[in-house]
Design a protein around this motif. Structure first.
Motif, PDB file in Angstrom:
ATOM      1  N   LEU A 216     -91.045 -59.398  -8.629  1.00  8.58           N
ATOM      2  CA  LEU A 216     -89.462 -59.511  -8.543  1.00  8.58           C
ATOM      3  C   LEU A 216     -89.548 -61.817  -8.474  1.00  8.58           C
ATOM      4  CD1 LEU A 216     -87.313 -58.554 -10.187  1.00  8.58           C
ATOM      5  CD2 LEU A 216     -86.387 -57.630  -8.180  1.00  8.58           C
ATOM      6  N   ALA A 217     -89.856 -61.699  -6.869  1.00  9.17           N
ATOM      7  CA  ALA A 217     -89.137 -63.194  -6.755  1.00  9.17           C
ATOM      8  C   ALA A 217     -89.617 -64.620  -7.801  1.00  9.17           C
ATOM      9  CB  ALA A 217     -89.671 -63.176  -5.389  1.00  9.17           C
ATOM     10  N   ASN A 218     -90.681 -64.434  -7.828  1.00 11.24           N
ATOM     11  CA  ASN A 218     -92.170 -65.210  -9.297  1.00 11.24           C
ATOM     12  C   ASN A 218     -91.917 -65.437 -10.148  1.00 11.24           C
ATOM     13  OD1 ASN A 218     -92.942 -66.520  -5.887  1.00 11.24           O
ATOM     14  ND2 ASN A 218     -93.965 -64.708  -5.757  1.00 11.24           N
ATOM     15  N   ALA A 219     -91.373 -64.095 -10.622  1.00 12.24           N
ATOM     16  CA  ALA A 219     -91.465 -63.667 -12.308  1.00 12.24           C
ATOM     17  C   ALA A 219     -90.756 -64.874 -13.368  1.00 12.24           C
ATOM     18  CB  ALA A 219     -90.331 -62.036 -12.547  1.00 12.24           C
TER      19      ALA A 219
END
Ligand code: FAD
Ligand code: AMP
Lengths: 258, 322
Positions: A216-219
């Motif tokens: 999620l954090a790197n989406a």
């Protein structure tokens, strides 16, 4: 022939779904099942293996819980499975999911990869095309019919206004629509046999995928905000008493449709 | 002002309606440049100018029709490289989404699909509105990596004219070996006759298993023609072969968002609703008062469609003559 079928576990569409604070689907609170279209992909993989020889490997990227769907796929008749599990994957977008799938497919070895054309939860329908792009092999997506002749694959590709016949050489990526077949139910024998079939668990490290490329954090996309749409106001339902058509016409006229 | 690339959907030089909808959205983000893959750009140019296209990049090659999806993605990637656009907009059709997906991988960019609206956020970057769970929740999303790629649903944004130069810019393009792997050997189109296109129509009349047969389904066509509507069908109908698959509405068929959707003899299964729930007005005719389609209908008639529909057709024709 090595056939890899990509199977995603999705929340049951029949029950109410909610979003988490981050605006992603709250998958934890839901019972999972095989994405409907992936059952058609499994069926097609099994049929091709039966007709041309070969082995069917189920590939799923998802949490521990996805093992339920993997077992079901094995009980339908697939030979073995690869399950990519890694906490870092949670919340991945299509770009990241396709990356993990591509590396796992390469690690497994393949002549044919079969996917559903769309998942019921993400509904993006982009993963199969992304996978073909990443693997650098022909994209034979949206297929309602697949024929294999030696190393040639010919599919009927459903188009917006009819269909195209598309041909390529193996190895290839195929995605299927539900018109293609009728998925089988697992037999009792199949369910028993599935318990002994090998499931290989892989992490991102095993696939040499950097954790900073997923999750999620790197989406590459993010939810800005979300809101429940006002529910549709309850409509007016009438019973036909010989005037049903006339009443619809009156409603249409009231809304200026006629 | 930064360019915004819009991939044109066209056939025989005719610009599809969704393309002018995309141009309308693109103008909110920057200066729209159309990307025209294949022949017919000269014929289409006037219409593109009418909706504000500043440039029209033309790659007049047969490869786009000859090979599946990949050449179009490659052309767009080439133009993303040379024009550094603020965003790329494509039609949210099944093929459009595939093009978007390949382009996203090529350019390392985020892709948003199923957008029903696109606006400029506070920083000028695009924000896409996406219906979720069949329309129950609206999510507004952004792209934070690379060039935003957005697939926009046909018929969701209303097109507004605005003059543009539509200057033709020829693009030198040859598809790579990797984009020439899946070859189209046959192209078959379903007969659609004089009716409006399903995903573009203002009114869609869809029939389900309740019509009973291919013969029975004709009442759906009659009603559609009386209303100047497109015809749709449930999967039960296309599976039975009563009507071609190209007209299936739902999760694995077309997604439609017309002003008016009429579901006739359709139960309203979740997979069907996924393709029509964002329609502005919904009317249902079904003999079963418990049919789930009534839950989302603005107006519903519990009754036999073979009685209700012919009466409605007659009534519509009568009113038309006044
Ligand atoms: C993976 C997957 C994908 C799917 N994708 C789609 C999709 O894209 N689109 C889709 O539509 N479905 C799809 N489905 C199928 C869906 O689940 C339903 O089976 C289907 O929509 C049912 O079609 P129907 O409403 O016409 O038929 P039914 O559910 O059988 O309903 C027929 C209705 O007609 C009514 N009726 C019967 N006779 C009359 C009469 N004389 N007058 C008035 N009413 C009458 C009945 O009361 C009933 O409500 C999909 C399913 C799966 C598993
Ligand atoms: N996490 C996953 N694991 C395995 N297969 C997946 C996964 N996500 C998507 N797929 C495959 O990609 C298809 C299309 O999904 P999507 O593009 O997300 O709509 C699905 O039908 C699956 O076959």
């Amino acid at each position: 022939m090595n056939i890899v079928v990509c199977v995603k576990q999705v929340p049951d569409t029949a029950v109410e779904r909610t979003l988490t604070g981050a605006g992603t689907l709250d998958r934890a609170s839901l019972d999972g099942l095989i994405n409907e279209l992936d059952e058609y992909a499994i069926e097609e993989g099994l049929k091709i293996a039966e007709a041309h020889g070969g082995e069917v490997t189920i590939l799923s990227v998802g949490p521990e819980k996805a093992s339920e769907s993997i077992r079901k796929a094995l009980s339908m008749g697939a030979d073995k499975a690869v399950h990519v599990v890694d906490d870092a994957i949670a919340g991945s977008d299509a770009l990241a999911t396709s990356l993990v799938l591509a590396e796992a497919v390469k690690a497994t070895g393949f002549d044919l990869v079969i996917l559903g054309s769309e998942s019921t939860d993400a509904r993006t329908g982009v993963v199969p095309a992304m996978l073909a792009e990443r693997l650098g092999v022909p994209q034979l997506t949206l297929s309602s019919k697949v024929d294999i002749d030696g190393t040639d694959v010919t599919v009927r590709r459903v188009s917006d206004d009819g269909y195209d016949t598309v041909t390529a050489s193996l190895p290839a990526v195929v995605s299927v629509v539900e018109k293609i077949n009728e998925p089988r139910y697992p037999s009792f024998k199949g369910i028993m046999a599935a318990k002994k079939k090998p499931v290989r668990t892989l992490t991102l490290t095993d696939l040499s995928v950097d954790a900073s490329a997923v999750g999620l954090a790197n989406a590459a996309t993010e939810v800005a905000d979300f809101a429940a749409r006002p529910p549709r106001a309850a409509g007016e339902i009438v019973t036909d008493e010989g005037d049903g058509g006339t009443r619809v016409a009156a409603f249409l006229a009231g809304r200026k449709f006629i | 002002m930064a360019e915004v690339l819009v991939l044109a959907e066209h056939a025989g030089g005719e610009v599809k309606k969704v393309t002018v909808e995309l141009l309308t959205a693109a103008r909110r983000l920057g200066e729209p440049s159309v990307v025209w893959a294949g022949e017919g750009a000269q014929e289409g140019r006037a219409r593109l100018a009418e909706f504000g296209a500043a440039k029209v990049y033309v790659a007049d090659s047969g490869e786009f029709a000859e090979f599946v999806v990949a050449p179009k993605a490659e052309l767009l990637a080439q133009l993303v490289g040379s024009a550094s656009p603020a965003a790329v907009l494509v039609a949210g059709t099944t093929e459009g989404k595939e093009i978007a997906g390949r382009l996203a991988v090529k350019t390392g960019s985020g892709v948003l699909t199923d957008a029903v609206d696109v606006t400029a956020g506070p920083d000028g970057a695009p924000v896409a509105e996406q219906p979720n769970f069949g329309g129950a929740i609206t999510v507004r999303s952004r792209v934070r990596t690379g060039t935003p790629i957005i697939a926009v649903r046909p018929n969701a944004i209303s097109a507004e004219p605005s003059e543009g130069a539509a200057e033709i810019v020829a693009v030198d393009f040859t598809a790579s070996e990797a984009a020439r792997l899946a070859k189209v050997t046959e192209h078959v189109t379903a007969e659609k006759g004089a009716r409006p296109e399903l995903t573009e129509a203002q009114i869609v009349v869809s029939g389900g298993r309740g019509t009973g047969s291919a013969e029975g389904f004709k009442v759906i066509e009659e009603l559609a023609d009386a209303l100047g509507a497109a015809v749709g069908a449930s999967r039960a109908v296309t599976d039975a072969g009563w009507y071609p698959h190209a007209f299936q509405v739902g999760q694995t068929g077309k997604t439609v968002s017309p002003q008016l959707y009429m579901a006739v003899g359709i139960s309203g299964a979740i997979q069907h609703r996924a393709g029509m729930q964002t329609s502005k007005t919904i009317i249902a005719v079904n003999k079963d008062p418990e049919a789930p389609i009534f839950e989302i209908a603005d107006f519903g008639v519990v009754g036999d469609l073979f009685k209700v529909v012919p009466q409605l057709v007659e009534e519509v024709s009568k009113r038309r003559q006044l």
